[in-house]
Scaffold this active site. Structure first.
Site, PDB file in Angstrom:
ATOM      1  N   ASN A 145       0.812  -1.221   0.000  1.00 51.75           N
ATOM      2  CA  ASN A 145       0.000   0.000   0.000  1.00 51.75           C
ATOM      3  C   ASN A 145       0.847   1.273   0.000  1.00 51.75           C
ATOM      4  O   ASN A 145       0.315   2.368   0.154  1.00 51.75           O
ATOM      5  CB  ASN A 145      -0.893  -0.022   1.255  1.00 51.75           C
ATOM      6  CG  ASN A 145      -2.007   0.991   1.192  1.00 51.75           C
ATOM      7  OD1 ASN A 145      -2.660   1.113   0.158  1.00 51.75           O
ATOM      8  ND2 ASN A 145      -2.200   1.746   2.262  1.00 51.75           N
TER       9      ASN A 145
ATOM     10  N   GLU B 164       8.030  -5.578  17.954  1.00 53.36           N
ATOM     11  CA  GLU B 164       8.834  -6.500  18.772  1.00 53.36           C
ATOM     12  C   GLU B 164       8.153  -7.854  18.667  1.00 53.36           C
ATOM     13  O   GLU B 164       6.962  -7.972  18.970  1.00 53.36           O
ATOM     14  CB  GLU B 164       8.900  -6.019  20.216  1.00 53.36           C
ATOM     15  CG  GLU B 164       9.652  -4.695  20.380  1.00 53.36           C
ATOM     16  CD  GLU B 164      11.087  -4.732  19.862  1.00 53.36           C
ATOM     17  OE1 GLU B 164      11.693  -5.819  19.866  1.00 53.36           O
ATOM     18  OE2 GLU B 164      11.591  -3.688  19.421  1.00 53.36           O
TER      19      GLU B 164
ATOM     20  N   CYS C 284       8.338 -13.425  25.872  1.00 50.60           N
ATOM     21  CA  CYS C 284       9.142 -13.409  24.652  1.00 50.60           C
ATOM     22  C   CYS C 284      10.598 -13.673  24.991  1.00 50.60           C
ATOM     23  O   CYS C 284      11.353 -14.187  24.182  1.00 50.60           O
ATOM     24  CB  CYS C 284       8.988 -12.075  23.959  1.00 50.60           C
ATOM     25  SG  CYS C 284       9.173 -10.726  25.109  1.00 50.60           S
TER      26      CYS C 284
HETATM   27  P1  NAD Z   1      -0.086 -12.655  18.239  1.00 53.06           P
HETATM   28  O1  NAD Z   1       0.819 -12.284  17.115  1.00 53.06           O
HETATM   29  O2  NAD Z   1      -0.936 -13.849  18.090  1.00 53.06           O
HETATM   30  O3  NAD Z   1      -1.084 -11.442  18.566  1.00 53.06           O
HETATM   31  C1  NAD Z   1      -0.639 -10.116  18.722  1.00 53.06           C
HETATM   32  C2  NAD Z   1      -1.746  -9.176  18.281  1.00 53.06           C
HETATM   33  O4  NAD Z   1      -1.961  -9.356  16.874  1.00 53.06           O
HETATM   34  C3  NAD Z   1      -3.076  -9.463  18.968  1.00 53.06           C
HETATM   35  O5  NAD Z   1      -3.735  -8.250  19.238  1.00 53.06           O
HETATM   36  C4  NAD Z   1      -3.827 -10.273  17.932  1.00 53.06           C
HETATM   37  O6  NAD Z   1      -5.229 -10.119  18.032  1.00 53.06           O
HETATM   38  C5  NAD Z   1      -3.328  -9.691  16.650  1.00 53.06           C
HETATM   39  N1  NAD Z   1      -3.398 -10.640  15.515  1.00 53.06           N
HETATM   40  C6  NAD Z   1      -3.342 -11.992  15.573  1.00 53.06           C
HETATM   41  N2  NAD Z   1      -3.449 -12.509  14.326  1.00 53.06           N
HETATM   42  C7  NAD Z   1      -3.546 -11.465  13.480  1.00 53.06           C
HETATM   43  C8  NAD Z   1      -3.665 -11.353  12.070  1.00 53.06           C
HETATM   44  N3  NAD Z   1      -3.709 -12.424  11.287  1.00 53.06           N
HETATM   45  N4  NAD Z   1      -3.729 -10.112  11.543  1.00 53.06           N
HETATM   46  C9  NAD Z   1      -3.663  -9.018  12.323  1.00 53.06           C
HETATM   47  N5  NAD Z   1      -3.580  -9.067  13.661  1.00 53.06           N
HETATM   48  C10 NAD Z   1      -3.504 -10.278  14.238  1.00 53.06           C
HETATM   49  O7  NAD Z   1       0.845 -12.749  19.552  1.00 53.06           O
HETATM   50  P2  NAD Z   1       0.419 -13.167  21.019  1.00 53.06           P
HETATM   51  O8  NAD Z   1       0.129 -14.634  21.022  1.00 53.06           O
HETATM   52  O9  NAD Z   1      -0.562 -12.247  21.591  1.00 53.06           O
HETATM   53  O10 NAD Z   1       1.797 -12.912  21.781  1.00 53.06           O
HETATM   54  C11 NAD Z   1       2.843 -13.837  21.753  1.00 53.06           C
HETATM   55  C12 NAD Z   1       3.914 -13.426  20.769  1.00 53.06           C
HETATM   56  O11 NAD Z   1       4.373 -12.110  21.091  1.00 53.06           O
HETATM   57  C13 NAD Z   1       5.137 -14.310  20.869  1.00 53.06           C
HETATM   58  O12 NAD Z   1       5.617 -14.559  19.575  1.00 53.06           O
HETATM   59  C14 NAD Z   1       6.131 -13.455  21.661  1.00 53.06           C
HETATM   60  O13 NAD Z   1       7.469 -13.768  21.445  1.00 53.06           O
HETATM   61  C15 NAD Z   1       5.782 -12.093  21.175  1.00 53.06           C
HETATM   62  N6  NAD Z   1       6.196 -11.070  22.122  1.00 53.06           N
HETATM   63  C16 NAD Z   1       7.328 -10.364  21.837  1.00 53.06           C
HETATM   64  C17 NAD Z   1       7.778  -9.403  22.721  1.00 53.06           C
HETATM   65  C18 NAD Z   1       9.033  -8.624  22.427  1.00 53.06           C
HETATM   66  O14 NAD Z   1       9.280  -7.640  23.100  1.00 53.06           O
HETATM   67  N7  NAD Z   1       9.817  -9.027  21.452  1.00 53.06           N
HETATM   68  C19 NAD Z   1       7.075  -9.158  23.900  1.00 53.06           C
HETATM   69  C20 NAD Z   1       5.913  -9.882  24.149  1.00 53.06           C
HETATM   70  C21 NAD Z   1       5.482 -10.834  23.242  1.00 53.06           C
END
Ligand code: NAD
Length: 541
Positions: A280, A293, A327
């Site tokens: 986009n 992150e 994470c």
């Molecule tokens: P996730 O990616 O499933 O969800 C994160 C957000 O994205 C949520 O709000 C979810 O509703 C949304 N989402 C999910 N699928 C989507 C899609 N297809 N399109 C758009 N949005 C979508 O992650 P989670 O299970 O909530 O969290 C765990 C993950 O987060 C792990 O991979 C972990 O390592 C990572 N994490 C990273 C950090 C960091 O600082 N690097 C910190 C915390 C968590």
């Protein structure tokens, strides 16, 4: 107040409370746990300060007692994203022209409320909705969130104070404008602190936000939004849309006025957002900032000179606290054979002793994993380890989803260090270890560096300084948060700015000035006091 260059209150770190039996904080928390477990609120959309309902109700359950519904949220529809973007644009005019100290005061007041009278309420919501033990909820939903709110204000003040030089006869200034457009904050389930930092950090810098919290963090998300309202956040600055990312994100990411994406979550989802943004690119007013992150496959490496008890403690705390759903949790471990020999029996016995169950029973070390699909993923990984030659399940390895999604802390060894469980993020209480001959230290560092696509956190244990120096050099790009003789989890705001590179994210270090800089566009202003009136230069004479 306009005529003052103010000093912000020094931030410090919020002290961690103990919740020992008989303590006043324990008594207050027990009241809040009972109150929130007995309520079942309907969580609305909040757009421009208005509560909206859609009737598409989704239950929020306790992962450690999944038949117990603690709330329902109204799932937003794609049209609500448009509405939230308009509300953010309306709120922006006043918010971005308000003096920054006034914006900062809202977040400082929120920090003070959270550190004091709101503490147990937000902790209880995090314990019940995300299955955190009291200590895990305390260090996340109280301490880290308070720290984010306070430290970001201190960092913003430093950034605003940084000014260019001025030659004689002129005055140069630089202001940090908010981005032209809205910020889309898409947040994960696992930290209440991250979930609120992602919308509030850009808002502090004058941006307005559309916030889509995780479906699995809605109880605490709702209470923290109420906290911001109590702190005086004007309507429309942060608009909350409960709902499903795959339905809502495309509308926000495809919008002409997207200023930034502030994301924390899985690598796969961030890549999909980036891809859509790339497609986009000609349709945006500005180049949106992409701050994400993402996942990790975090390591512990023990040199032959390591203290075995320190390594074992780091494996237990770093691998299993919050069911390995950090994470930063260590999920791959490399142990020198001599160290392994000294710690094996005690480590396995300790892991098998860890209490798993309802987090309202304060003796438990772990609660349930967040949802059925996570439970299934972990059960499948354990089955895979049992079926793979050279792999052994030495501790844990059992799962029970009858009442809660319980996966026992599991410790696996593998002869082959390149197996899937050493590469892929599982995000659960499963640690896989490879034991290497003491003389293979150099090779093992290369192995650590190349085995997984992630580069979030890592820890090295050694008493020999040369080993620490060598590991620090050779693993320079293997982790954004690198620990010497400490577990790789538990970063503290203001002390260890957090984030990783490679497939772990854009390394914009949440809770630091680097992060805030991503949400501003600098404008330089030069004023000449006595402008030139002759166009000719002396050399022309
Ligand atoms: P996730 O990616 O499933 O969800 C994160 C957000 O994205 C949520 O709000 C979810 O509703 C949304 N989402 C999910 N699928 C989507 C899609 N297809 N399109 C758009 N949005 C979508 O992650 P989670 O299970 O909530 O969290 C765990 C993950 O987060 C792990 O991979 C972990 O390592 C990572 N994490 C990273 C950090 C960091 O600082 N690097 C910190 C915390 C968590």
């Amino acid at each position: 107040m306009h005529d003052a260059i103010v000093a912000v209150p020094p931030p410090g770190n919020d002290p961690v409370l103990g919740y020992a039996p008989g303590s006043p904080e324990r008594a207050r928390l027990e009241v809040e746990l009972a109150r929130l477990a007995g309520e079942c609120p309907e969580i609305p959309l909040v757009i421009g300060g208005q509560r909206l309902t859609t009737g598409r109700l989704v239950p929020v359950v306790m992962p450690h007692a999944h038949r117990h519904v603690v709330a329902h949220f109204h799932a937003a529809e794609p049209a609500h994203v448009e509405q939230a973007i308009r509300a953010a644009a309306d709120a922006r005019r006043e918010w971005e022209t308000m003096r920054w100290e006034a914006r900062a005061a809202v977040f400082l007041r929120a920090a003070e409320l959270l550190a004091g009278p709101w503490r147990e309420r937000i902790i209880a919501a995090t314990m019940l909705g995300q299955s955190k033990t009291v200590h895990q909820a305390e260090i996340d939903a109280a301490c880290e969130l308070v720290d984010f709110l306070r430290w970001n204000v201190a960092y913003a003040a430093r950034l605003y104070a940084e000014q260019p030089a001025s030659a004689p006869g002129m005055w140069n200034m630089m202001e940090l404008r908010p981005l032209e457009g809205f910020t889309f904050a898409l947040t994960p389930f696992n930290f209440t602190a991250i979930a609120l930092n992602l919308p509030t950090a850009p808002a502090l810098m004058g941006n307005t936000v559309v916030w889509k919290p995780s479906e699995s963090q809605m109880l605490a998300a709702w209470h923290t939004l109420l906290l911001l309202e109590e702190a005086g956040l004007p309507p429309g600055v942060i608009n909350m849309l409960p709902g499903f990312g795959h339905e809502l994100a495309p509308v926000a990411v495809g919008h002409r006025d997207l200023g930034a994406i502030h994301f924390t979550g899985s690598t796969e989802v961030f890549r999909a957002l980036w891809r859509q943004g790339g497609e986009n690119i000609a349709g945006y007013r500005s180049y949106p900032r992409l701050v994400g992150e993402t996942g990790g496959k975090d390591f512990i490496v023990a040199h032959p000179s390591a203290d075995p008890r320190a390594v074992a403690t780091a494996i237990v705390r770093g691998g299993y606290e919050y069911q390995g759903q950090k994470c930063s949790a260590s999920s791959r471990v490399y142990l020198a054979a001599s160290v392994w020999k000294q710690l094996e029996a005690e480590l396995v016995a300790t892991i098998d002793e860890l209490g798993v169950g309802d987090v309202r029973d304060f003796s438990n070390f772990c609660g349930g994993v967040i949802k059925q699909s996570a439970f299934d993923r972990h059960a499948a990984a354990i089955a895979e380890a049992r079926e793979t030659g050279g792999m052994k399940v030495l501790a844990g390895g059992t799962c029970d989803a009858r009442d809660g999604w319980f996966v026992r802390p599991t410790f696996i060894t593998t002869e082959d260090p390149s197996v899937r469980l050493m590469r892929d993020e599982l995000f659960g209480p499963i640690v896989t270890a490879h034991v290497f001959p003491d003389h293979a230290w150099g090779e093992v560092l290369d192995l650590v560096d190349r085995t997984s696509p992630y580069a979030l956190t890592g820890a090295v244990f050694a008493r020999e300084r040369t080993a620490l120096v060598e590991a620090t050099t050779r693993l320079r790009h293997a982790a954004g948060n690198f620990y010497l003789n400490d577990k790789p989890t538990g970063a503290v705001v203001g002390q260890q700015p957090f984030g990783g590179a490679r497939a772990s994210g854009t390394d914009d270090k949440a809770g630091s000035a680097l992060n805030l800089l991503r949400f501003v566009a600098a404008r330089t202003i030069k004023e000449t006091f006595v402008p030139a009136t002759d166009w000719r230069y002396p050399y022309q004479g």
